[in-house]
Write a protein that holds these residues in place. Structure first.
Motif, short mmCIF file in Angstrom:
data_model
loop_
_atom_site.label_atom_id
_atom_site.label_comp_id
_atom_site.label_asym_id
_atom_site.label_seq_id
_atom_site.Cartn_x
_atom_site.Cartn_y
_atom_site.Cartn_z
N LEU A 500 -23.01 -58.38 -19.73
CA LEU A 500 -22.62 -59.31 -20.47
C LEU A 500 -22.95 -60.98 -19.89
O LEU A 500 -22.79 -61.77 -20.53
CB LEU A 500 -20.97 -59.37 -20.42
CG LEU A 500 -20.36 -58.11 -21.19
CD1 LEU A 500 -18.75 -58.44 -21.36
CD2 LEU A 500 -20.94 -58.00 -22.50
N GLY A 501 -23.49 -60.68 -18.70
CA GLY A 501 -23.64 -61.90 -17.76
C GLY A 501 -22.63 -62.90 -17.49
O GLY A 501 -22.92 -64.08 -17.40
N LEU A 502 -21.49 -62.19 -17.36
CA LEU A 502 -20.33 -63.28 -17.00
C LEU A 502 -20.16 -62.99 -15.80
O LEU A 502 -20.32 -61.97 -14.89
CB LEU A 502 -19.00 -62.53 -17.93
CG LEU A 502 -19.39 -62.82 -19.57
CD1 LEU A 502 -18.18 -62.24 -20.20
CD2 LEU A 502 -19.60 -64.21 -20.18
N ASN A 503 -19.48 -64.13 -15.13
CA ASN A 503 -18.69 -64.02 -13.87
C ASN A 503 -17.46 -63.33 -13.82
O ASN A 503 -16.74 -63.26 -14.87
CB ASN A 503 -18.58 -65.45 -13.22
CG ASN A 503 -20.04 -66.17 -12.94
OD1 ASN A 503 -20.94 -65.40 -12.23
ND2 ASN A 503 -20.19 -67.46 -13.37
N THR A 504 -17.11 -62.93 -12.72
CA THR A 504 -15.71 -62.26 -12.62
C THR A 504 -14.83 -62.73 -11.46
O THR A 504 -15.22 -63.54 -10.55
CB THR A 504 -16.05 -60.63 -12.33
OG1 THR A 504 -17.01 -60.70 -11.12
CG2 THR A 504 -16.98 -59.96 -13.46
N SER A 505 -13.51 -62.33 -11.72
CA SER A 505 -12.69 -62.62 -10.85
C SER A 505 -11.45 -61.54 -10.67
O SER A 505 -11.46 -60.82 -11.47
CB SER A 505 -11.74 -64.03 -11.28
OG SER A 505 -10.49 -64.47 -10.45
N LEU A 506 -10.68 -61.40 -9.55
CA LEU A 506 -9.99 -60.12 -9.20
C LEU A 506 -9.07 -60.62 -8.43
O LEU A 506 -9.01 -61.50 -7.39
CB LEU A 506 -10.71 -59.01 -8.68
CG LEU A 506 -10.29 -57.59 -9.12
CD1 LEU A 506 -10.42 -57.27 -10.49
CD2 LEU A 506 -11.16 -56.63 -8.38
N GLY A 507 -7.70 -60.30 -8.73
CA GLY A 507 -6.40 -60.42 -7.77
C GLY A 507 -6.67 -58.84 -7.12
O GLY A 507 -5.98 -58.01 -7.42
N VAL A 508 -7.25 -59.05 -5.89
CA VAL A 508 -7.64 -57.80 -5.17
C VAL A 508 -6.65 -57.23 -4.56
O VAL A 508 -6.51 -55.96 -4.27
CB VAL A 508 -8.87 -58.08 -4.23
CG1 VAL A 508 -10.03 -58.49 -4.75
CG2 VAL A 508 -8.19 -59.31 -3.13
#
Length: 793
Positions: A500-508
């Motif tokens: 998708l070419g999208l950036n990602t984030s995560l509550g690790v």
């Protein structure tokens, strides 16, 4: 052809200075140029006609200083209509089609929390001008000479909400390539592109040579056409007249170079005349025009800088979120903002790039608290903020009041969520966290989560939100209930990044919920997620193990040139802290020390610490050993350009709170360090600079007699005679009012020969100050303090 179409096909030319031309035509010193729209329309029309004949494509209305803060609503309407009549008459006389720009200048007052003007009041003031200008036949709204990002946003929102015209914005950058309130080019481009303006650039203050140094920064990050309107160099006085030190030939030569670099819209500001515009038009005619390239950067911004989300890992500090935090919950219930600000400061000093702000408790007014928290945190921290809420009213209020381009957390794949969140993001220009869940819950497979991300991306595009502003959170579920959940999340990150070419984030930290020694699992999972392509981690920067993982990863991946940050981290003592002997957060943030509280601008903390110290420390000891040194530290930082105006003002406010507390224990007969008369000269209604100087002088113990703005020379003389002041400080922003400063100094020399005069303002230089007989020139507020200290010592 609409102007928005024209700027994609060819280079356009603005006109040049209006004030310069009117002064040459006889505009008296101290007279507002817009008054001539009514009293001398023939003069205004003639200036426009000369600019049309010089080859300009866009005429700027003579309404720079027209607003309801300065005039009554009827006067604003009359002046604005007269201004447009002058432009239309000039175009008719020349038989040429040109675009008409409604010119909107700054209001001359700082917005809260640094000044006294409410953000919404500024929006309303600008809105009145926009509505009238749009009704007069404007083709574009030009918001110009803005030196504050927050006031710029207020003007843009007023334009968006009160007309459907294109919006051009130019800001004033100084020799450090920043606005007066600290914003760099990246911050302004990020915010303004998010708000959807049609052209972005710079005007005034600098000459073409200096602007040519800044232009590459615009070219690098802007996807929007770039405007360049320099002054004709720096002002000088020759034979009683203001002139500029760069002639038309030199000016036009540099402008051609900027056209080659990629500037799309050219023009001039103070000191430029039709000759400057004609030569620039002629010389740039053969420079090939190319539409500006689209950039794919994902960015959010504060009032000072942008944070770009891409290869290098970004830390989003999670500590301002009440989930599982009893102390924060209590602070929210009792409105203990000092605790919240301490958490913000601590996270910034531990290395967070963005701060998450979540104030959601069922027993409080979340919208009110969110608005308060956003404003208070922005007053003491220059980090971009993540607005974290499922309350759509709170989300919109916070996005509207936010100074910069916010990160919004979050939207999900449900129709209700997308229909509510995307209009907010589109209007206020944020980036948004997209959770891979919908009405059916959280898919158990990576493919299911990717499919929701794909649907969110497609729906966002329908609202005009670019994919670069979508940051996907594929959700980390605890492995204690399903040991495969970590693998699913890692797989989803990889597909989202690659396909998708999208950036990602995560509550690790969610990954380790329910396990003992959670940080062991969380920090390892964090490294695995980074390797899979994770861009942003919502995490605790106070966690030693997490910061070890972050610093070592950045070092091994080549993001830490020369190991500089890793070495600082290793040497700090933080890296060897353990759970048994954790680092004291107060030692890191300095929150327990009065000097640091003042330096950080923590007003309530400074007051509380001062009250506590007064039980055992002499009042004068507090002033001389704590308050004054803190102010000197901030002042030196401001002079060295490591501290910016908002930080300076908030520190001054914190020191004032401490001073007021100490004063209650001091003898009432305590004298000031000296009396100073302060004024903005006749004809000039801009008093931001003057007010900043006043705050600083008073904080350093001087007694200031503030005469306000638009002050006649005689009033200054009368104030000196009645007060016995030894120093007068005069300010001017506008080119047309600088002669009034010279007149004031001349009268002071005759009537008060022993008084010293210090001058400052955006259009002044040391050379010009010398020419008009000033004793001192200061480019900023701390310089004014230093001269006063030297004079009265």
């Amino acid at each position: 052809m609409k102007i928005t179409e024209a700027i994609k096909e060819k280079r356009l030319m603005f006109d040049g200075g209006m004030g310069t031309m009117l002064q040459a035509a006889g505009l008296p010193a101290g007279t507002a140029p817009e008054v001539w729209n009514i009293s001398h329309p023939d003069k205004i029309t003639e200036v426009h006609r000369l600019y049309i004949e010089s080859g300009c494509d866009i005429l700027t209305s003579n309404t720079f200083g027209v607003n309801i803060l300065k005039y009554g609503a009827d006067e604003v309407a009359h002046m604005t209509r007269a201004a447009f009549s002058c432009m239309k008459n000039a175009a008719k006389d020349c038989g040429k089609d040109v675009y008409f720009a409604l010119d909107i200048g700054p209001l001359g007052r700082l917005l809260k929390p640094y000044g006294d003007l409410e953000f919404e009041d500024a929006v309303s003031i600008f809105a009145e001008t926009v509505r009238i200008g749009a009704s007069c036949g404007a083709d574009v709204v030009l918001i110009e000479t803005m030196n504050d990002s927050y006031e710029t946003k207020a003007a843009v929102l007023a334009a968006k909400e009160n007309c459907d015209l294109p919006i051009f914005v130019t800001n004033v950058y100084d020799k450090t390539h920043k606005l007066m309130t600290g914003a760099d080019v990246g911050a302004m481009v990020s915010m303004l592109e998010g708000l959807g303006v049609d052209a972005i650039g710079m005007n005034c203050s600098l000459g073409p040579v200096q602007m040519a140094e800044i232009l590459p920064k615009f070219i690098k990050c802007s996807s929007t056409p770039i405007i360049v309107q320099p002054n004709a160099g720096l002002p000088v006085q020759r034979e009683g007249k203001i002139e500029y030190d760069i002639d038309a030939e030199t000016f036009s030569d540099v402008m051609v170079e900027m056209a080659k670099m990629g500037a799309c819209i050219l023009g001039g500001c103070c000191g430029t005349t039709p000759e400057y515009i004609a030569l620039t038009k002629q010389k740039s005619r053969n420079v090939v025009f190319s539409e500006i390239s689209k950039k794919s950067y994902t960015s959010v911004s504060s009032y000072t800088h942008a944070v770009y989300i891409g290869d290098e890992p970004i830390i989003i500090g999670e500590r301002i979120n009440p989930t599982g935090k009893s102390k924060l919950k209590e602070a929210l219930r009792t409105n203990n903002m000092s605790y919240i600000l301490s958490e913000a400061v601590a996270q910034q000093e531990r290395g967070a790039h963005i701060l998450d702000v979540n104030v959601g408790l069922p027993e409080i007014d979340e919208e009110k608290m969110m608005l308060s928290a956003i404003k208070e945190i922005q007053a003491i921290s220059d980090l971009p903020l993540q607005i974290d809420t499922v309350n759509f009213n709170a989300m919109e209020s916070a996005c509207r009041a936010y100074n910069g381009k916010p990160l919004v957390n979050s939207v999900n794949g449900s129709e209700q969520s997308m229909d509510a969140v995307f209009p907010i993001v589109r209007k206020y220009g944020g980036a948004v966290i997209a959770l891979t869940m919908d009405e059916g819950g959280i898919p158990q497979t990576a493919e299911g989560r990717v499919e929701i991300a794909r649907r969110i991306m497609k729906r966002a595009a329908e609202y005009g939100i670019d994919k670069k502003d979508i940051i996907v959170d594929p959700l980390a579920l605890t492995v204690s209930s399903d040991q495969s959940s970590g693998v699913v999340t890692l797989e989803a990150i990889k597909i989202i990044r690659e396909e998708l070419g999208l950036n990602t984030s995560l509550g690790v930290s969610n990954i380790s919920f329910g396990l003992p020694q959670r940080e062991i699992v969380t920090s390892t999972f964090y490294i695995m997620a980074l390797e899979a392509g994770l861009n942003c981690a919502i995490m605790n920067p106070n966690s030693v193990e997490m910061m070890k993982a972050y610093r070592s990863y950045c070092t091994l991946r080549g993001y830490d040139a020369g190991f500089e940050k890793y070495m600082d981290f290793a040497a700090s003592g933080i890296a060897v802290a353990t759970a048994a002997a954790p680092v004291n957060k107060a030692d890191i943030s300095g929150e327990g020390d009065l000097q640091n509280a003042i330096i950080k601008g923590m007003r309530d903390k400074a007051r509380a610490l001062t009250e506590s110290m007064l039980d055992s420390v002499d009042p004068m000891e507090i002033i001389n050993s704590h308050i004054i040194p803190a102010l000197n530290t901030v002042g030196e930082g401001f002079e060295n350009k490591t501290v910016y105006l908002p930080q300076l003002l908030m520190s001054a406010e914190a020191s004032q709170a401490a001073f007021e507390t100490v004063k209650e224990r001091l003898p009432k007969s305590a004298e000031s360090n000296g009396k100073i008369v302060l004024a903005t000269v006749k004809g000039d209604i801009h008093d931001i600079g003057k007010n900043i100087v006043k705050v600083l002088l008073e904080n350093f113990g001087f007694s200031v007699i503030d005469l306000g703005r638009d002050v006649p020379a005689k009033n200054v003389v009368d104030a000196v005679n009645s007060s016995g002041a030894k120093l007068v400080a005069l300010s001017a922003l506008m080119t047309t009012t600088v002669p009034a400063m010279a007149d004031t100094i001349e009268l002071l020399r005759r009537e008060c020969p022993t008084v010293k005069v210090m001058v400052g303002g955006a259009v002044l230089t040391q050379e010009y100050a010398d020419m008009i007989g000033a004793d001192a020139y200061s480019p900023d507020a701390m310089g004014a303090v230093r001269f006063a200290q030297e004079l009265f010592s």
